[in-house]
Scaffold this motif. Structure first.
Motif, PDB file in Angstrom:
ATOM      1  N   GLU A   1       6.605 -42.615  -2.344  1.00  0.00           N
ATOM      2  CA  GLU A   1       5.794 -43.520  -3.177  1.00  0.00           C
ATOM      3  C   GLU A   1       4.970 -44.460  -2.308  1.00  0.00           C
TER       4      GLU A   1
ATOM      5  N   LYS B   1       0.942 -44.538  -2.392  1.00  0.00           N
ATOM      6  CA  LYS B   1       0.242 -45.778  -2.742  1.00  0.00           C
ATOM      7  C   LYS B   1      -0.769 -46.171  -1.671  1.00  0.00           C
TER       8      LYS B   1
ATOM      9  N   MET C   1       3.651 -40.663  -7.943  1.00  0.00           N
ATOM     10  CA  MET C   1       5.015 -40.988  -8.383  1.00  0.00           C
ATOM     11  C   MET C   1       5.039 -41.310  -9.867  1.00  0.00           C
ATOM     12  N   GLU C   2       3.991 -41.947 -10.368  1.00  0.00           N
ATOM     13  CA  GLU C   2       3.919 -42.199 -11.810  1.00  0.00           C
ATOM     14  C   GLU C   2       3.923 -40.884 -12.579  1.00  0.00           C
TER      15      GLU C   2
ATOM     16  N   ARG D   1      14.116 -46.075  -9.736  1.00  0.00           N
ATOM     17  CA  ARG D   1      12.720 -46.259  -9.329  1.00  0.00           C
ATOM     18  C   ARG D   1      12.156 -47.569  -9.884  1.00  0.00           C
TER      19      ARG D   1
END
Length: 406
Positions: free
Chosen positions: A258, A262, A269-270, A300
């Motif tokens: 993640e 990012k 990851m979403e 998470r």
């Protein structure tokens, strides 16, 4: 000796296995002509086939090289000439499996031996295959296998045209990676082998260090993308074993993945979390597996269990530091109820405690004397003795001195 005695002696010699014509070899004490019955001593000779030069005995099935200390300088000399590369490497891998704590002390010697042995493309490919098979077939060896791969990728000197150690290792992983869709739909044995590969690839992503042109250390970018596709393949066929493998993979690498996504501005990851929630709602997986998936989503949401420390430039307060009251002392009310500075009515309870201590100004609650001069009664006892006691004490000292002189 009469005829009857001679016949009896021959029968005795035959029973003991001594030929009849060898009576002269039988020793008997000379007791004179009056000896009526001879005394026979039988000592048969047994020929032994044992030899002090015989090789050391090992029970069948025992591998005497299994727990070999690979840091011994003479190890390479003893094994050179009659051990193949595969046997040498497999012995070390088995040894490392049984004693993982030896990695730090023995890996350097192992790499040095390989540098003198692995001098051709075929040998390097054989080495890669041996480590890959060990890491994907032996339980709990994936982490150690990834560490071993990282060390060898930096310390093996051979670099043939077909590729160095790291390149050949990634090529081997790619072969399994390309069959991901078929493997997730295969039988139980096929899926089990594939899941072992997935977890080994996750360990490689975390442990395989790539040095950049400026000396910076990064992770293999290709493995990051590969793990994302492996997760997609696992969720595309949501049977229990595939989902459990996905949970293990995300628990192991979720926070790192993640963060990396990012940094690139991606929301991968979403998307993964959304797929997990869809599986929980729609898939026909077991209740236990759904519970595992929900726990993963919860993990998470808590930033993968990571707790960031308070900024060193900001003064810690109860509002910005959840651990602010962690090391505060615990007090007790007159009723024995514990309270700390984190309690809302702390000030009121603490004031009550102070007032209660004022009733006993010379002592703490544990009885420790806090007064400087002390109690007059006890001070008198320490400084002076009663006249009667003093007289008795002097008498005792004189009697003791008199007895000592006697």
């Amino acid at each position: 000796m009469d005829l009857e005695s001679h016949s009896t002696l021959n029968e005795h010699l035959q029973q003991t296995g001594i030929p009849c014509g060898s009576q002269d070899k039988v020793s008997a004490p000379d007791s004179g002509p009056e000896m009526s019955e001879p005394e026979v001593a039988v000592a048969p000779v047994v020929t032994s086939k044992l030899s002090v030069k015989a090789p050391e005995f090992y029970p069948s099935g025992y591998n005497q090289n299994f727990n070999q200390n690979f840091t011994d300088p003479s190890f390479e000399d003893r094994y050179d000439g009659y051990l193949t590369l595969a046997e040498y490497v497999q012995d070390f891998l088995n040894h490392l499996t049984e004693q993982p704590g030896c990695f730090e002390t023995e890996i350097e010697q192992f790499a040095e031996t390989l540098n003198g042995w692995v001098t051709a493309d075929e040998a390097l490919q054989e080495l890669v295959e041996l480590i890959y098979q060990q890491a994907t077939s032996v339980p709990n060896f994936s982490y150690m296998g990834a560490r071993l791969c990282n060390y060898l990728s930096h310390h093996l000197t051979i670099s043939p045209q077909s590729g160095n150690f790291r390149q050949l290792l990634l090529q081997r992983c790619r072969t399994e990676y390309e069959n991901r869709d078929e493997a997730t739909k295969g039988d139980e044995t096929t899926r089990k082998q594939f899941h072992a590969f997935v977890l080994f690839l996750a360990e490689l992503y975390l442990n395989l260090e790539i040095k950049g042109t400026k000396g910076q250390v990064t992770r293999a970018e290709i493995l990051q993308e590969g793990l994302r596709e492996l997760l997609n393949a696992l969720f595309s066929n949501p049977v229990d074993s595939n989902l459990i493998c996905a949970v293990k993979l995300l628990k192991l690498t979720g926070s790192v993945l993640e963060d990396a996504w990012k940094e690139k501005g991606k929301n991968d990851m979403e998307e993964m979390i959304q797929r997990i929630e869809n599986v929980v709602l729609d898939a026909n997986c077991s209740r236990d597996v759904k519970h595992m998936l929900l726990k993963l989503v919860e993990l998470r949401s808590s930033n993968w269990g990571r707790v960031h420390a308070t900024s060193p430039h900001t003064e810690a307060t109860p509002e910005n530091d959840p651990n602010y009251f962690m090391n505060e002392p615990t007090f007790y009310t007159s009723d024995g109820v514990p309270f700390t500075a984190a309690d809302p009515d702390y000030q009121e309870k603490y004031q009550e405690l102070l007032e209660r201590e004022d009733l006993f100004p010379d002592y703490e609650e544990n009885g420790t004397d806090l007064s400087g001069a002390g109690d007059p009664y006890f001070d008198d006892i320490d400084d002076e003795m009663d006249p009667e006691i003093e007289e008795a004490y002097e008498k005792f000292c004189l009697e003791s001195e008199h007895k000592r002189k006697q």
